[in-house]
Design an enzyme around this catalytic site. Sequence first.
Site, PDB file in Angstrom:
ATOM      1  N   GLY A 156       3.377  -3.609   5.465  1.00 21.53           N
ATOM      2  CA  GLY A 156       3.602  -2.113   5.559  1.00 21.53           C
ATOM      3  C   GLY A 156       4.621  -1.641   6.454  1.00 21.53           C
ATOM      4  O   GLY A 156       4.769  -0.526   6.799  1.00 21.53           O
ATOM      5  N   GLY A 172      -0.366  -3.958  -1.260  1.00 27.73           N
ATOM      6  CA  GLY A 172      -0.711  -3.052  -0.274  1.00 27.73           C
ATOM      7  C   GLY A 172      -0.298  -1.581  -0.726  1.00 27.73           C
ATOM      8  O   GLY A 172      -0.801  -1.015  -1.751  1.00 27.73           O
ATOM      9  N   GLY A 173       0.660  -1.013  -0.045  1.00 31.24           N
ATOM     10  CA  GLY A 173       0.881   0.324  -0.306  1.00 31.24           C
ATOM     11  C   GLY A 173       1.183   0.710  -1.671  1.00 31.24           C
ATOM     12  O   GLY A 173       0.761   1.643  -2.141  1.00 31.24           O
ATOM     13  N   HIS A 206      -6.903 -12.116   6.201  1.00 27.70           N
ATOM     14  CA  HIS A 206      -5.696 -11.066   6.068  1.00 27.70           C
ATOM     15  C   HIS A 206      -5.078 -10.698   7.572  1.00 27.70           C
ATOM     16  O   HIS A 206      -6.115 -10.929   8.442  1.00 27.70           O
ATOM     17  CB  HIS A 206      -6.324  -9.563   5.550  1.00 27.70           C
ATOM     18  CG  HIS A 206      -5.073  -8.867   5.375  1.00 27.70           C
ATOM     19  ND1 HIS A 206      -4.309  -8.104   6.156  1.00 27.70           N
ATOM     20  CD2 HIS A 206      -4.308  -8.601   3.923  1.00 27.70           C
ATOM     21  CE1 HIS A 206      -3.231  -7.680   5.643  1.00 27.70           C
ATOM     22  NE2 HIS A 206      -3.287  -7.907   4.588  1.00 27.70           N
ATOM     23  N   SER A 263       5.085  -5.787   1.724  1.00 24.75           N
ATOM     24  CA  SER A 263       6.140  -4.483   1.110  1.00 24.75           C
ATOM     25  C   SER A 263       6.729  -4.992  -0.184  1.00 24.75           C
ATOM     26  O   SER A 263       7.940  -4.627  -0.454  1.00 24.75           O
ATOM     27  CB  SER A 263       7.274  -4.464   2.219  1.00 24.75           C
ATOM     28  OG  SER A 263       6.965  -4.064   3.519  1.00 24.75           O
ATOM     29  N   ASN A 286      -4.250  -4.885  -2.722  1.00 26.18           N
ATOM     30  CA  ASN A 286      -5.256  -4.664  -1.574  1.00 26.18           C
ATOM     31  C   ASN A 286      -5.059  -3.098  -1.241  1.00 26.18           C
ATOM     32  O   ASN A 286      -4.489  -2.831  -0.548  1.00 26.18           O
ATOM     33  CB  ASN A 286      -4.836  -5.548  -0.389  1.00 26.18           C
ATOM     34  CG  ASN A 286      -5.614  -5.365   0.611  1.00 26.18           C
ATOM     35  OD1 ASN A 286      -6.533  -4.605   0.825  1.00 26.18           O
ATOM     36  ND2 ASN A 286      -5.006  -6.006   1.888  1.00 26.18           N
ATOM     37  N   TRP A 287      -6.327  -2.577  -1.561  1.00 24.39           N
ATOM     38  CA  TRP A 287      -6.209  -1.184  -1.330  1.00 24.39           C
ATOM     39  C   TRP A 287      -6.584  -0.959   0.215  1.00 24.39           C
ATOM     40  O   TRP A 287      -6.299   0.372   0.610  1.00 24.39           O
ATOM     41  CB  TRP A 287      -7.163  -0.102  -1.949  1.00 24.39           C
ATOM     42  CG  TRP A 287      -7.066  -0.311  -3.361  1.00 24.39           C
ATOM     43  CD1 TRP A 287      -5.797  -0.825  -4.061  1.00 24.39           C
ATOM     44  CD2 TRP A 287      -7.981   0.302  -4.519  1.00 24.39           C
ATOM     45  NE1 TRP A 287      -5.970  -0.559  -5.315  1.00 24.39           N
ATOM     46  CE2 TRP A 287      -7.285  -0.064  -5.789  1.00 24.39           C
ATOM     47  CE3 TRP A 287      -9.041   0.928  -4.565  1.00 24.39           C
ATOM     48  CZ2 TRP A 287      -7.833   0.279  -6.814  1.00 24.39           C
ATOM     49  CZ3 TRP A 287      -9.622   1.371  -5.666  1.00 24.39           C
ATOM     50  CH2 TRP A 287      -9.144   1.097  -6.920  1.00 24.39           C
ATOM     51  N   LYS A 288      -6.827  -1.807   1.126  1.00 21.69           N
ATOM     52  CA  LYS A 288      -7.064  -1.742   2.595  1.00 21.69           C
ATOM     53  C   LYS A 288      -8.331  -0.660   2.674  1.00 21.69           C
ATOM     54  O   LYS A 288      -9.003  -0.296   1.880  1.00 21.69           O
ATOM     55  CB  LYS A 288      -5.881  -1.574   3.222  1.00 21.69           C
ATOM     56  CG  LYS A 288      -4.933  -2.594   3.219  1.00 21.69           C
ATOM     57  CD  LYS A 288      -3.655  -2.643   3.805  1.00 21.69           C
ATOM     58  CE  LYS A 288      -2.708  -3.900   3.465  1.00 21.69           C
ATOM     59  NZ  LYS A 288      -1.634  -4.019   4.325  1.00 21.69           N
ATOM     60  N   GLU A 333       1.921 -14.041   3.494  1.00 20.37           N
ATOM     61  CA  GLU A 333       2.194 -12.427   3.730  1.00 20.37           C
ATOM     62  C   GLU A 333       2.692 -12.640   5.164  1.00 20.37           C
ATOM     63  O   GLU A 333       1.985 -12.630   6.311  1.00 20.37           O
ATOM     64  CB  GLU A 333       0.940 -11.748   3.827  1.00 20.37           C
ATOM     65  CG  GLU A 333       0.158 -11.615   2.579  1.00 20.37           C
ATOM     66  CD  GLU A 333      -0.678 -10.443   2.440  1.00 20.37           C
ATOM     67  OE1 GLU A 333      -0.370  -9.638   1.763  1.00 20.37           O
ATOM     68  OE2 GLU A 333      -1.716 -10.246   3.295  1.00 20.37           O
ATOM     69  N   GLU A 357      -4.445  -8.508   9.207  1.00 22.41           N
ATOM     70  CA  GLU A 357      -5.099  -7.235   9.927  1.00 22.41           C
ATOM     71  C   GLU A 357      -6.459  -7.808  10.355  1.00 22.41           C
ATOM     72  O   GLU A 357      -6.712  -7.358  11.531  1.00 22.41           O
ATOM     73  CB  GLU A 357      -5.073  -6.160   8.979  1.00 22.41           C
ATOM     74  CG  GLU A 357      -3.935  -5.491   8.679  1.00 22.41           C
ATOM     75  CD  GLU A 357      -3.414  -4.770   7.351  1.00 22.41           C
ATOM     76  OE1 GLU A 357      -4.381  -4.422   6.624  1.00 22.41           O
ATOM     77  OE2 GLU A 357      -2.182  -4.688   7.175  1.00 22.41           O
TER      78      GLU A 357
HETATM   79  P1  13P Z   1       2.191  -3.731   1.997  1.00 24.81           P
HETATM   80  O1  13P Z   1       2.490  -4.036   0.557  1.00 24.81           O
HETATM   81  O2  13P Z   1       1.630  -2.343   2.133  1.00 24.81           O
HETATM   82  O3  13P Z   1       3.182  -4.190   2.735  1.00 24.81           O
HETATM   83  O4  13P Z   1       0.785  -4.588   2.386  1.00 24.81           O
HETATM   84  C1  13P Z   1       0.986  -6.039   1.846  1.00 24.81           C
HETATM   85  C2  13P Z   1      -0.530  -6.457   2.294  1.00 24.81           C
HETATM   86  O5  13P Z   1      -0.981  -6.810   3.515  1.00 24.81           O
HETATM   87  C3  13P Z   1      -1.437  -6.858   1.416  1.00 24.81           C
HETATM   88  O6  13P Z   1      -2.696  -7.464   1.665  1.00 24.81           O
END
Ligand code: 13P
Length: 250
Positions: A173, A233-234, A95, A212, A9-11, A167, A97
């Site tokens: 994050g 994510g990251g 998600h 994470s 998930n590149w956000k 999640e 967010e």
């Molecule tokens: P991180 O891997 O950056 O913690 O993000 C997880 C995430 O929200 C994937 O959708």
Amino acid sequence: MRQKLVAGNWKMNGSKASIKELLNGIKQGIGDVQSAEVAVCPPFVYLGEVEAQLSGTPIVWGAQNLSTEEKGAFTGEVAASMINDFGCKYVIVGHSERRSLYGEDDALVAKKYSVARAAGLKPILCIGETLEEREKGVTNDVVARQIAAVIELEGVAALADGVIAYEPVWAIGTGKTASPEQAQEVHKFIREQIAAQDASVAQKVQILYGGSMNAANAAELLAQEDIDGGLIGGASLKAEDFLTICRAAG
Ligand code: 13P
């Protein structure tokens, strides 16, 4: 045996140049991934570029959100048909967010799940508790409620058409991963909740962990019985890290 899925998930990250480099890196290393399915979810505006670069490779792609509306006067929104038009297999819904920053509630997320499914997309339904909820001891209630919203609207069989991503919000994050045991406990609970209504759907549905997950901790998490992959994510923004996670998935 459920196939493992690792989805990036590149956000809201990337540029034309950085995405090109990232995709090149992933394509170069994908041959070492044995059995897991690998997906990337870029921002909408890069879907065309991703489609062009990944068509004909084993890597699939998806979007990060969708509108509940089919078409029309909804400025700034993106319809399921448009996501389909770019060859997406997946679309992330709910998600944390989107839930916390854009006010998406369980009912709206369930509607998005329904619209995605009707369009032939595979929704990746994100669920998970906040730190406050975990500390209050209501983690199971929260994830059960989030899943129930989809079951109420679509029926339990609909879960077999999508993927669930657990999640925990406090792990997203933050660099604070759920321990493999903590994650497994919730994944098992989720599967049992579904099994109470339909055992075959519960056996079939992939439940990913997100929060994470990185090159160093992925193998341990992915070794848990009820963890069927990761939503990253990251660490999905660096080809080598992402590939290490994909290889750990098998
Ligand atoms: P991180 O891997 O950056 O913690 O993000 C997880 C995430 O929200 C994937 O959708």
